[in-house]
Enzyme design. Sequence first.
Site, PDB file in Angstrom:
ATOM      1  N   TYR A  71       0.816  -1.214   0.000  1.00 16.18           N
ATOM      2  CA  TYR A  71       0.000   0.000   0.000  1.00 16.18           C
ATOM      3  C   TYR A  71       0.849   1.264   0.000  1.00 16.18           C
ATOM      4  CZ  TYR A  71      -4.518  -2.137  -0.041  1.00 16.18           C
ATOM      5  OH  TYR A  71      -5.616  -2.822  -0.461  1.00 16.18           O
ATOM      6  N   ARG A  74       1.853   1.675  -3.565  1.00 20.70           N
ATOM      7  CA  ARG A  74       0.724   2.111  -4.392  1.00 20.70           C
ATOM      8  C   ARG A  74       0.405   3.585  -4.138  1.00 20.70           C
ATOM      9  NH1 ARG A  74      -4.338  -1.785  -4.092  1.00 20.70           N
ATOM     10  NH2 ARG A  74      -5.151   0.087  -5.107  1.00 20.70           N
ATOM     11  N   ASN A 107     -12.583   4.802  -7.422  1.00 27.08           N
ATOM     12  CA  ASN A 107     -11.124   4.936  -7.349  1.00 27.08           C
ATOM     13  C   ASN A 107     -10.674   5.259  -5.929  1.00 27.08           C
ATOM     14  OD1 ASN A 107     -11.179   4.569 -10.112  1.00 27.08           O
ATOM     15  ND2 ASN A 107     -11.316   6.765 -10.513  1.00 27.08           N
ATOM     16  N   HIS A 126     -14.976   2.822  -2.467  1.00 25.50           N
ATOM     17  CA  HIS A 126     -13.939   1.825  -2.172  1.00 25.50           C
ATOM     18  C   HIS A 126     -12.851   2.397  -1.262  1.00 25.50           C
ATOM     19  CE1 HIS A 126     -15.069  -0.483  -6.109  1.00 25.50           C
ATOM     20  NE2 HIS A 126     -15.922  -0.704  -5.125  1.00 25.50           N
ATOM     21  N   CYS A 134      -8.012   2.720  12.389  1.00 25.99           N
ATOM     22  CA  CYS A 134      -7.734   1.565  13.244  1.00 25.99           C
ATOM     23  C   CYS A 134      -8.376   0.306  12.657  1.00 25.99           C
ATOM     24  CB  CYS A 134      -8.278   1.811  14.652  1.00 25.99           C
ATOM     25  SG  CYS A 134      -8.180   0.324  15.687  1.00 25.99           S
ATOM     26  N   CYS A 169      -5.953   1.779  20.951  1.00 22.84           N
ATOM     27  CA  CYS A 169      -5.888   0.379  21.388  1.00 22.84           C
ATOM     28  C   CYS A 169      -4.521  -0.250  21.165  1.00 22.84           C
ATOM     29  CB  CYS A 169      -6.956  -0.453  20.661  1.00 22.84           C
ATOM     30  SG  CYS A 169      -6.600  -0.722  18.914  1.00 22.84           S
ATOM     31  N   THR A 209     -15.770   3.414 -16.481  1.00 26.06           N
ATOM     32  CA  THR A 209     -15.923   2.175 -15.720  1.00 26.06           C
ATOM     33  C   THR A 209     -16.810   1.215 -16.488  1.00 26.06           C
ATOM     34  OG1 THR A 209     -16.572   1.158 -13.631  1.00 26.06           O
ATOM     35  CG2 THR A 209     -17.890   3.027 -14.360  1.00 26.06           C
ATOM     36  N   PRO A 235     -14.190   4.781 -24.158  1.00 25.31           N
ATOM     37  CA  PRO A 235     -13.772   4.497 -25.538  1.00 25.31           C
ATOM     38  C   PRO A 235     -14.179   3.100 -26.002  1.00 25.31           C
ATOM     39  CG  PRO A 235     -11.863   4.546 -24.047  1.00 25.31           C
ATOM     40  CD  PRO A 235     -13.063   4.934 -23.231  1.00 25.31           C
TER      41      PRO A 235
HETATM   42 ZN   LIG Z   1      -7.617   0.995  17.782  1.00 26.80          ZN
END
Ligand SMILES: [Zn+2]
Length: 269
Positions: A71, A74, A107, A126, A134, A169, A209, A235
């Site tokens: 990630y 990305r 996206n 998304h 968290c 946490c 899409t 397209p």
């Molecule tokens: Zn947490």
Amino acid sequence: MHTALQTLTELIHSGGRIVVLTGAGISAESGIPTFRGPDGYWTVGSTVYRPQDLATWRTFASDPRLVWPWYIWRREVCLESEPNDAHLALVQLEEHLGNRLTLVTQNVDGLHHRAGSSLNRTMEIHGNINFFRCAQGCEPRRPCPNLPHVRDDPTFHESWKDTLTCRQCSGWMRPHVLWFDEYYDEELYRFESAIRATENADALIVVGTTGTTSLPAHMLAIAQHKGMVLVDINPAPNPFAEAATQTQGGWLRSSATAGMTAIMSAANL
Ligand SMILES: [Zn+2]
């Protein structure tokens, strides 16, 4: 004969409500790959992971040190890209329509926000790769800081751990994105809001899409059921294009930037 552009122009200037759904095609013009295919493959040692292996709660829960570097990489690719003319046209359209516009995007690259679309009227169904939260849900999403990283390096750096730890946490923070083994919801991804906006709209504009995930398919079904104006900018032939030709809208067979520019120029905006 009424064209898609004329129909939209009339709606824009007569109080019509418009929902715009965007997908990978609009980001591709900014140089962002879909990450769903080979562009998203990730090699660690001699193992090649596919996106559908990494982008899951299951993998993250068992090995966050495997998932996070992917990630971070990305996110770097996304941050190196710039919003394009289609993103900017949507900002202008929002300036003109205000609450009559709802933007729904598949996206996660955050380019709509970076272009200037408002958080309030943009539903990132998304998620957004620039935010984290968290993993146990006790801390809401917040912007993810930049983590020092060597491009394409799959190694997890222990110096990141503090940043990626929840302040409440002490568990892991996770990327604010919807994974393959997770479901849409309202609180995190504004699923219900996207549906409601579509139900109340006069026109649906689909940009880049092909609607392979369930929410776009659902939005298309609503548009067809209500006999809404449907305009597809793509397209390549796809289910939205086919459906659009059966409405007062139509298929603009073009790139996202060319299609959005044509809409704005027809509406004199
Ligand atoms: Zn947490």
